[in-house]
Design an enzyme around this catalytic site. Structure first.
Site, short mmCIF file in Angstrom:
data_model
loop_
_atom_site.label_atom_id
_atom_site.label_comp_id
_atom_site.label_asym_id
_atom_site.label_seq_id
_atom_site.Cartn_x
_atom_site.Cartn_y
_atom_site.Cartn_z
N GLU A 116 -12.68 -6.48 15.30
CA GLU A 116 -11.51 -5.38 15.58
C GLU A 116 -12.05 -3.85 15.75
OE1 GLU A 116 -8.64 -5.07 12.81
OE2 GLU A 116 -9.67 -4.26 11.34
N THR A 149 -3.51 -7.72 16.78
CA THR A 149 -4.32 -6.57 16.07
C THR A 149 -4.16 -7.03 14.43
OG1 THR A 149 -3.68 -4.92 17.40
CG2 THR A 149 -4.57 -4.06 15.57
N ASP A 154 -15.48 -3.25 3.41
CA ASP A 154 -15.19 -4.45 4.21
C ASP A 154 -15.40 -3.85 5.77
OD1 ASP A 154 -12.84 -2.76 4.41
OD2 ASP A 154 -11.33 -4.35 4.54
N ARG A 155 -15.64 -2.64 5.73
CA ARG A 155 -15.81 -2.18 7.18
C ARG A 155 -17.36 -1.64 7.18
NH1 ARG A 155 -10.41 -0.47 9.84
NH2 ARG A 155 -8.90 -1.55 8.52
N ASP A 191 -16.80 1.58 4.21
CA ASP A 191 -15.84 2.35 3.32
C ASP A 191 -15.75 1.88 2.06
OD1 ASP A 191 -15.02 -0.52 3.71
OD2 ASP A 191 -12.83 0.11 4.54
N ARG A 232 0.98 -1.24 0.10
CA ARG A 232 0.01 -0.10 0.04
C ARG A 232 0.90 1.22 0.02
NH1 ARG A 232 -5.03 0.20 4.15
NH2 ARG A 232 -5.45 -1.76 3.09
N SER A 270 -8.65 0.51 0.17
CA SER A 270 -9.38 0.59 1.17
C SER A 270 -9.67 1.90 1.44
CB SER A 270 -8.84 -0.31 2.73
OG SER A 270 -10.08 -0.34 3.37
#
Length: 666
Positions: A483, A459, A389-390, A385, A96, A205
């Site tokens: 999370e 995490t 995925d969020r 998002d 990324r 993302s």
């Protein structure tokens, strides 16, 4: 000159941001290849000679030409082409960075190199495994992509996906390129469903608009983790030279496709029928999972006066991403009434024009949604998002008109409890749920009270998802993973974040809650009343110097003589996941979770019920803290919040010393 200075500024920010990555050499912004000392001009010349992208190659060649007479252009060249062999490395399950030419950016050549290395690694590892099982079949790769692009350089997620497919095909794979913009959960699902060796989702993302990403899934449908990441990195560094002339290969494909009258933009490389099949299978799997409880088919009792008893109206935002058409179909699959869509954020737009950062968590990101929802008498906002995925959730009070934006921990607690009550209690297998160690401890408290297994992980969903796979193999049914950074996995359709199924599940929860005369806020309070108040103070400081992070951690570590108290607060236990690691709760003082030199995390439990955790972000220049106070059932929230505030202030000042360390508040 201005464009050169902007590129330097952006590169500095991007490089510092990713220096705090979560795993070893793959996690940092750069990995280093052994090479003969060269000047930046030499490195840039070598790069442009094999770059298949005419725009980025021309840009670099022009910089080379100007660098002899322009100090600014020479600085830009040096920032793009380091002479120590540094190059972009794997961070959170992949690559990324900003869309820029050179080995530190996301561009066509980097994608080719990464995919060549990834393909080679799969051929070594997966092929060997198949040979042992006597399964001589062709390896399969799945690729999906989002809508990000940078026209200035002719770079985009789609162009990256096309090149990645050419590489996989060149390596002898059967490669399925999902057609059109797809959500990340579909790639995770398709990889597992098809028994693919690997899946790649081209997405950044919720990162800023100039970024692109390359997210890698292993054959189990989970994000890659150690030791896969290091093996892939090694193979990438061994395959930096393009195997073939990909520019010529792509042009040949374009010519062949155009001669047949095609015009879908993927030049015949995408697999539309396979995409339809996978999408159908994904939604069918959701319908068969037990997640859907039919709340949309149950009528409301409208005899109640006032607002109570009226079904909630839902507003949805795709945050300028790919989610809208997939969320529409998801609601249909759940048997829910259609939501209202925030029109300005409905369509995929790489410029993300209405938000500074396309992250629903960021302050102000939901302002437009709230204005739209208020104007259209909506009670609830569900926002994905950009790669879906969020999930963010907000609720408007019908009496006051004020909005409550729920934290990731509150959403996770409500979803986890809902899934236990409606699916877990009737499971024919023992139920398990997982969360990252920096998430709230409330779901653990619910698990202890209700009798299902709860596991903590490091995490990141690469750890959470892989733990779910392990638990599944042991006979458990992992029904919920989360999370605190608004990432949720509802059911066991995929073992990765899925903002779509989370949206449908939350909508059903809201329908039941409102039918019972409550709101989501009241429902959350009911859970607090039953299991105890859990108040949190999660946040971060901007930190652009990784040495400061190390200094803070070393101070807490104190050479192995860990602190017994912080101010007036006595320490109950400490877990240090920095190398070599320490855990005061285990017999041998060794942590049960993995330790890391490059991404240490510190967890301190206090005797008053407070838990404080610290770590550096893996993708941004942030030093994060997570502080939570647990109250006993019956203790009022304002009392717990007061204690948390007092404790937090003492802990942050004593351990982080923000002013002395130059930490910047957001």
């Amino acid at each position: 000159m201005l464009s050169s200075l902007l590129i330097i500024f952006y590169l500095v920010l991007a490089r510092v941001a990713s220096l705090k990555a979560p795993t070893r050499s793959l996690s940092s912004s750069t990995s280093t290849c052994t090479m003969t000392p060269q000047s930046a001009i030499d490195v840039a010349t070598s790069w442009s000679s094999i770059d298949p992208n005419e725009k980025t190659a021309s840009f670099v060649n022009e910089l080379i030409r100007k660098s002899s007479s322009s100090e600014d252009d020479l600085k830009t060249l040096k920032s793009l082409f380091p002479t120590d062999g540094s190059r972009i490395g794997f961070g959170t399950a992949g690559l990324r960075a900003g869309m820029l030419p050179g080995p530190l950016g996301m561009n066509d050549l980097v994608i080719i190199q990464a995919t060549q290395g990834l393909a080679k690694y799969c051929m070594q590892v997966v092929s060997d495994s198949m040979a042992e099982r006597r399964e001589p079949k062709k390896l399969v790769a799945v690729i999906g992509y989002d809508h990000r692009s940078k026209a200035e350089f002719g770079l985009s997620s789609k162009s990256f996906a096309l090149l990645a497919k050419l590489v996989f095909v060149q390596a002898g794979f059967d490669c399925i390129l999902l057609d059109g913009f797809v959500p990340t959960p579909l790639v995770a699902y398709s990889t597992s469903k098809l028994g693919a060796a690997v899946g790649v989702m081209i997405t950044a993302s919720h990162n800023p608009k100039n970024d692109a990403g390359y997210k890698v899934y292993w054959s189990d449908g989970c994000q890659i983790r150690a030791p896969l990441d290091q093996g892939i990195a090694d193979c990438i560094n061994q395959n930096l030279e393009p195997w073939v002339d990909y520019k010529e290969l792509l042009q040949s494909q374009k010519d062949k496709f155009k001669s047949k009258g095609g015009d879908n933009g993927c030049f015949g490389l995408s697999n539309s029928e396979d995409t339809k099949s996978m999408a159908h299978s994904y939604y069918e799997a959701i319908q068969m999972s037990g997640l859907i409880t039919g709340q949309g088919q149950i009528p409301f009792n409208n005899k109640s006066d006032g607002n109570i008893g009226k079904p909630p109206k839902i507003a949805y935002s795709a945050m300028h991403g790919v989610g809208h058409p997939w969320a529409v179909r998801l609601f249909e699959s759940f048997g829910l009434d259609p939501f209202l869509t925030v029109p300005e954020q409905k369509d995929a737009d790489p410029d993300f024009p209405s938000v500074l950062f396309p992250n629903p968590e960021e302050k102000g990101a939901l302002d437009l949604s709230m204005n739209f929802a208020s104007s259209n008498d909506c009670d609830i906002i569900l926002a994905n998002d950009p790669d879906a995925d969020r999930l963010a959730v907000a609720e408007k009070c019908r009496e006051s008109g004020e909005w409550t934006t729920f934290t990731g921990d509150q959403i996770g607690t409500m979803l986890g409890h809902w899934i236990w009550e409606n699916l877990g209690k009737n499971s024919d297998k023992p139920v398990a749920m997982c969360a990252s160690t920096v998430s709230s401890k409330m779901l653990r408290a619910i698990a202890e009270a209700e009798g299902f297994l709860f596991n903590e992980t490091l995490t990141g969903f690469k750890y959470i998802g892989s733990r779910a796979v392990t638990l599944s193999k042991k006979g458990y049914r992992p029904l919920f993973l989360y999370e605190e950074a608004i990432g949720f996995c509802c059911g066991d359709v995929v073992f990765d974040k899925d903002g779509l199924t989370a949206a449908g599940t939350m909508a059903e929860l809201a329908l039941r809650t409102y039918r019972n005369g409550d709101t989501l806020s009241k429902h959350m309070q009911n859970l607090y009343d039953k299991y105890g108040e859990f108040c949190s103070n999660n946040g971060y400081y901007f930190c652009h110097d990784s040495k400061v992070t190390q200094k803070i951690m070393e101070k807490i570590r104190n050479g192995g003589d860990y602190m017994k108290s912080v101010g007036p607060y006595s320490v109950k236990s400490i877990r240090d996941l920095g190398f070599p690691g320490f855990d005061s709760t285990t017999e041998d003082n060794k942590p049960t979770l993995p330790v890391s030199k490059s991404s240490p995390m510190m967890t301190i439990h206090f005797t008053n019920g407070c838990v404080a955790q610290f770590r550096a972000s893996g993708t941004e220049p942030k030093f994060k803290y997570y502080i939570e106070m647990q109250g006993k059932p019956g203790v009022k929230r304002d009392v717990v919040e007061r204690d948390l505030k007092k404790c937090s202030n003492t802990i942050l000042e004593a351990l982080l010393q923000p002013k002395e360390n130059g930490l910047i508040e957001p």
